[in-house]
Design a protein around this motif. Structure first.
Motif, short mmCIF file in Angstrom:
data_model
loop_
_atom_site.label_atom_id
_atom_site.label_comp_id
_atom_site.label_asym_id
_atom_site.label_seq_id
_atom_site.Cartn_x
_atom_site.Cartn_y
_atom_site.Cartn_z
N PRO A 32 -77.64 70.63 50.49
CA PRO A 32 -78.55 69.61 51.01
C PRO A 32 -78.42 69.41 52.50
N ARG A 33 -77.20 69.46 53.02
CA ARG A 33 -76.99 69.28 54.47
C ARG A 33 -77.63 70.43 55.26
N SER A 34 -77.47 71.66 54.76
CA SER A 34 -78.07 72.80 55.44
C SER A 34 -79.59 72.71 55.42
N ILE A 35 -80.14 72.26 54.31
CA ILE A 35 -81.60 72.14 54.20
C ILE A 35 -82.12 71.15 55.24
N VAL A 36 -81.41 70.03 55.42
CA VAL A 36 -81.82 69.05 56.44
C VAL A 36 -81.78 69.69 57.82
N SER A 66 -63.47 61.51 60.22
CA SER A 66 -64.68 62.14 59.70
C SER A 66 -65.64 61.09 59.16
N ALA A 67 -65.10 60.09 58.47
CA ALA A 67 -65.93 59.00 57.96
C ALA A 67 -66.53 58.19 59.10
N SER A 101 -69.27 65.19 56.81
CA SER A 101 -68.92 65.48 55.42
C SER A 101 -67.75 66.46 55.32
N THR A 102 -67.40 67.11 56.43
CA THR A 102 -66.26 68.02 56.45
C THR A 102 -65.35 67.66 57.64
N ARG A 136 -64.30 69.95 59.82
CA ARG A 136 -64.35 71.09 60.76
C ARG A 136 -64.32 70.64 62.21
N THR A 137 -65.18 69.69 62.58
CA THR A 137 -65.24 69.21 63.97
C THR A 137 -63.94 68.52 64.36
N VAL A 138 -63.42 67.70 63.46
CA VAL A 138 -62.21 66.95 63.74
C VAL A 138 -61.02 67.89 63.93
N VAL A 139 -60.94 68.92 63.12
CA VAL A 139 -59.84 69.89 63.23
C VAL A 139 -59.90 70.61 64.57
#
Length: 306
Positions: free
Chosen positions: A32-36, A281-282, A287-288, A290-293
């Protein structure tokens, strides 16, 4: 999906295709995220085609050339933006050929020439000293006019909440709560991102109080930062110019001078203060991790080199 809606309602046709039939290289359906994200990219392409008075059935390589030229002017070198658009348009072109709407795929040549960047670009952020300078810069001044109050408030909100460009552009007066023990910004649900309440960093409050006084007569549902003169949402370019001006005023210069720098700075500051990956992340609406890491890695690198 047949081709009947690609010309009469291309946006809806694209969403239906993405949700029901489209798949990635691994033949798995998109999340769903990719579709958006794909829908937003398709909308950008569609606006370009409409501006050039062509349709999905009639656009050619020359229209893609002008589209990518415009994209390159707005994107920073070394990012994956152009390759991702090429993949998306190539996938779309093959679908249009299969449905019989087109005889050929004008994006095919781009796929053969395109190379993905090696690795991801290093995230740009303000170090603690530059962060402190910008926090000082956004504080209201006695001689500020409306424009200065607005610009300081925009930068203060971005730097003090870590919200995205899209989120500040759609923020409304009723979303900002600063007359309470814990000043905060309510961020409505958008696509796969759940609604959230982000506590304002204390340094951002005074600038927003000053701007709230300017907007006291505006309706609660009015945009917090309407575009100058025309009203409606601010454009991405206007927002970039406001942020760039603030960064230049504190002597900061980098390959990226966009609101993303302020979001990265907010996130990195929170990590240094002890926020966990789950918590941050929240706070960022992600939702992942990745950016925070990736931002956590920049802290580890700095610490190792200290």
């Amino acid at each position: 999906m047949n081709s009947r809606n690609w010309l009469t309602d291309p946006a809806e046709a694209y969403l239906e295709w993405q949700a029901n039939e489209a798949a990635g290289a691994d033949r798995r359906p998109f999340s769903p995220r990719s579709i958006v994200q794909h829908a937003a990219m398709f909308d950008r392409l569609l606006r370009h085609l409409i501006a050039h008075e062509v349709t999905l059935a009639t656009f050619g390589a020359e229209h893609l050339e002008s589209f990518f030229a415009e994209l390159d002017r707005r994107c920073h070198p070394g990012t994956s933006t152009r390759p991702r658009y090429i993949k998306l348009i190539d996938r779309l072109g093959r679908e249009l050929v299969e449905t019989g709407l087109r005889g050929s795929n004008p994006a095919a040549g781009y796929v053969q020439l395109q190379r993905w960047p090696e690795g991801e670009p290093q995230p740009v952020f303000l170090d603690p000293d530059a962060d402190a300078l910008l926090q000082t810069h956004v504080q209201p001044r006695a001689g500020d006019g409306v424009i200065e109050r607005r610009n300081r408030a925009i930068v203060a909100l971005l730097l003090g909440t870590g919200i995205t460009s899209a989120e500040i552009r759609s923020a409304r007066n009723e979303h900002l709560v600063i007359d309470s023990v814990r000043p905060l910004l309510y961020v409505p649900r958008h696509g796969p991102r759940a609604e959230r309440k982000v506590t304002l960093n204390p340094f951002a409050v005074d600038a927003l109080v000053a701007w709230e006084k300017e907007m006291v007569k505006a309706a609660a549902t009015a945009l917090l930062f309407p575009a100058p003169r025309k009203g409606g949402p601010m454009s991405d370019m206007f927002l970039v110019l406001v942020v760039r001006d603030a960064l230049e005023r504190i002597g900061f210069s980098a390959s990226d001078m966009s609101p993303r720098v302020l979001r990265n700075t907010y996130a990195r500051r929170a990590l240094i203060a002890g926020r966990t990956h789950d918590e941050l992340s929240a706070m960022l609406g992600l939702s992942t991790h990745r950016t925070v890491v990736r931002l956590q890695e920049t802290i580890a690198v700095r610490a190792a080199g200290a």
